[in-house]
Design a protein around this motif. Structure first.
Motif: not given
Length: 182
Positions: A93, A96-97, A99-101, A105, A153
């Motif tokens: 988790d 993933a956070a 890589w998302r932002d 994060n 992204r």
């Protein structure tokens, strides 16, 4: 076009520890990784070489046969406590956070994406026409974010394998990607 500069960004060659999150951890490059960088740069026109001070980039730069100026602003993103870790061993988790932002994060005790972009933007602004920079995947992506206006992204859509050479044509207020060789 008046005021335009050409800047080449070369990602260092393959390291002795592939597949890990290598930020500020100083890991050696393989002999084949150095040879790949020399091969990719053959025929490229550059007037000077600037390199990250981390050995995986600095050793590739030294092999190119011209004097090198080391600039720590071209270092990879600092992955903090994740530096040197296999991504498969990290909390899913949290990774993933990131890589998302990566700005909201960052890795624990690591650098925010905006910090990387800020330092690379300053380093990019200092480069004269014809400079070859030997650096890291994250720093190249930060240069694309700065020069081309891509968000975090969007820059991950670029495939930047080890020894990839990206050439940017930079104008005073804009930039356009001129080419990518691997």
């Amino acid at each position: 076009m008046s005021g335009a500069r050409t800047v080449h960004l070369l990602r260092h060659g393959a390291t002795v520890r592939p597949g890990l999150l290598l930020g500020h951890l100083d890991v050696a490059v393989t002999p084949q990784g150095i040879a790949d960088c020399v091969r990719v740069v053959a025929g490229a026109a550059f007037t000077q070489i600037v390199s990250s001070d981390l050995s995986r980039a600095a050793d590739c730069a030294a092999a190119l046969g011209a004097p090198v100026r080391h600039d720590p602003r071209w270092r990879e993103l600092d992955f903090g406590t994740w530096d040197g870790c296999d991504p498969a061993t990290l909390p899913t988790d949290a990774l993933a956070a990131f890589w998302r932002d990566p700005d909201s994060n960052p890795p624990p005790q690591g650098e925010r994406w905006s910090g990387l972009v800020t330092r690379v933007t300053a380093a990019l602004a200092d480069l004269p026409d014809g400079t070859l920079v030997v650096t890291h995947g994250g720093a190249i992506r930060a240069a694309l974010a700065s020069a081309c206006g891509f968000d975090a992204r969007q820059v991950w859509a670029f495939d930047l394998p080890c020894a990839a050479l990206l050439t940017l044509r930079l104008w005073p207020d804009t930039a356009q990607v001129a080419g990518l060789r691997t």
